[in-house]
Structures are given as structure tokens and as C-alpha cells.
Scaffold this active site. Structure first.
Site, mmCIF file in Angstrom:
data_model
loop_
_atom_site.group_PDB
_atom_site.id
_atom_site.type_symbol
_atom_site.label_atom_id
_atom_site.label_comp_id
_atom_site.label_asym_id
_atom_site.label_seq_id
_atom_site.Cartn_x
_atom_site.Cartn_y
_atom_site.Cartn_z
ATOM 1 N N HIS A 77 39.567 -6.702 -18.055
ATOM 2 C CA HIS A 77 40.436 -7.580 -16.973
ATOM 3 C C HIS A 77 40.786 -6.588 -15.785
ATOM 4 O O HIS A 77 41.359 -5.595 -15.792
ATOM 5 C CB HIS A 77 41.605 -8.040 -17.587
ATOM 6 N N HIS A 108 34.586 -7.162 -22.087
ATOM 7 C CA HIS A 108 35.104 -7.745 -20.960
ATOM 8 C C HIS A 108 36.367 -6.720 -20.419
ATOM 9 O O HIS A 108 37.011 -6.391 -21.378
ATOM 10 C CB HIS A 108 35.306 -9.291 -20.864
#
Length: 142
Positions: free
Chosen positions: A105, A103
Site C-alpha cells: 500500500h 501487495h
């Protein structure tokens, strides 16, 4: 490196087993808001493929995530009248990774306003819902 865990929280979000405040989705990526944001509009960009992190993701999936992260960054700048954007990505425990699904951010930033400490404050669902709507509306087209 440990194997990918198909029962991690982000895999469950991709499968629709857990809710999220969705901003964007296509056949290869999903964007949703972090429930413990470090700033308003803090989004997570993840591949739909089962990748633990940057060390095992397919290069084309990583490239797609990067392209979507750029679109989210541009949208966050507009939607939250940001002065800048912080993009972070962590790998393995020693690298600061907490959820073991790749992931990125994407965090809109204002001059002089520090980010909240990581995992320090869980935002109200109604605030996240409004921010997700605002960010989605600002997403540039392909």
C-alpha cells in the site's frame, strides 16, 4: 504456510478478468488504486509473479516491487500535494493480510488528516479514474 491461490482477486486483475484503475504496468509489476482508499491516491503495488506475500516472493520480484513503490510514493507526493506517505505491507492473517497476493500500500498523506479506517468506504469509480490518471501522469521515469 498455505499455498498461493491463483484465483485471488489480484491474480484475476493481473489476468484481466477483473477491472482496476491502473496507474502503471510493466512486465513484472502492476500498480492500481485501492477501491476502498484510506486517503486520496491510495495505490497498491503488486508483483505479477504468483507470490502469496513477503514470505514466499522471489527476492528479485520483491526488489522490483519496492522500486516501483518508491516511484509511486514520489508520484503521490507530487500529484496529491502530500506532506508525507505511508507505505504498508501485511503478511498472513495474524499480520493483517486480507488478499493473499503480495501487495504494498502506498498512501499519500496530508499533515493533520487521519487515514480513513481500512475497508470502510468504497470510492466512486469516476473519482478513482481521475485519481489514477493524475497519479500516472506524475510517475517519474525509470
Amino acid at each position: 504456510m498455505p499455498d498461493y491461490d491463483p484465483n485471488n482477486i489480484f491474480a484475476k486483475i493481473i489476468r484481466g478478468e477483473l477491472p482496476c484503475h491502473k496507474v502503471y504496468e510493466d512486465d513484472r509489476a502492476l500498480v492500481f488504486l485501492d477501491i476502498m482508499p484510506r486517503a486520496p491516491g491510495h495505490a497498491l503495488v503488486i508483483p505479477k509473479s504468483p507470490a502469496r506475500n513477503i514470505l514466499d516472493v522471489a527476492p528479485d520480484d520483491l526488489a522490483h516491487v519496492a522500486q516501483i513503490a518508491q516511484r509511486v510514493a514520489k508520484a503521490g507526493m507530487r500529484a496529491f500535494e502530500a506532506d508525507g506517505v505511508t507505505v504498508q505491507q501485511f503478511n498472513e492473517n495474524a499480520g493483517g493480510q486480507v488478499v493473499f497476493h503480495l501487495h504494498v500500500h502506498v498512501i499519500p498523506r496530508k499533515d493533520g488528516v487521519p487515514m480513513k479506517p481500512a475497508a470502510s468506504y468504497k470510492e466512486k469509480p469516476e473519482v478513482l479514474a481521475e485519481q489514477a490518471k493524475k497519479l500516472a501522469a506524475a510517475m517519474p521515469s525509470v
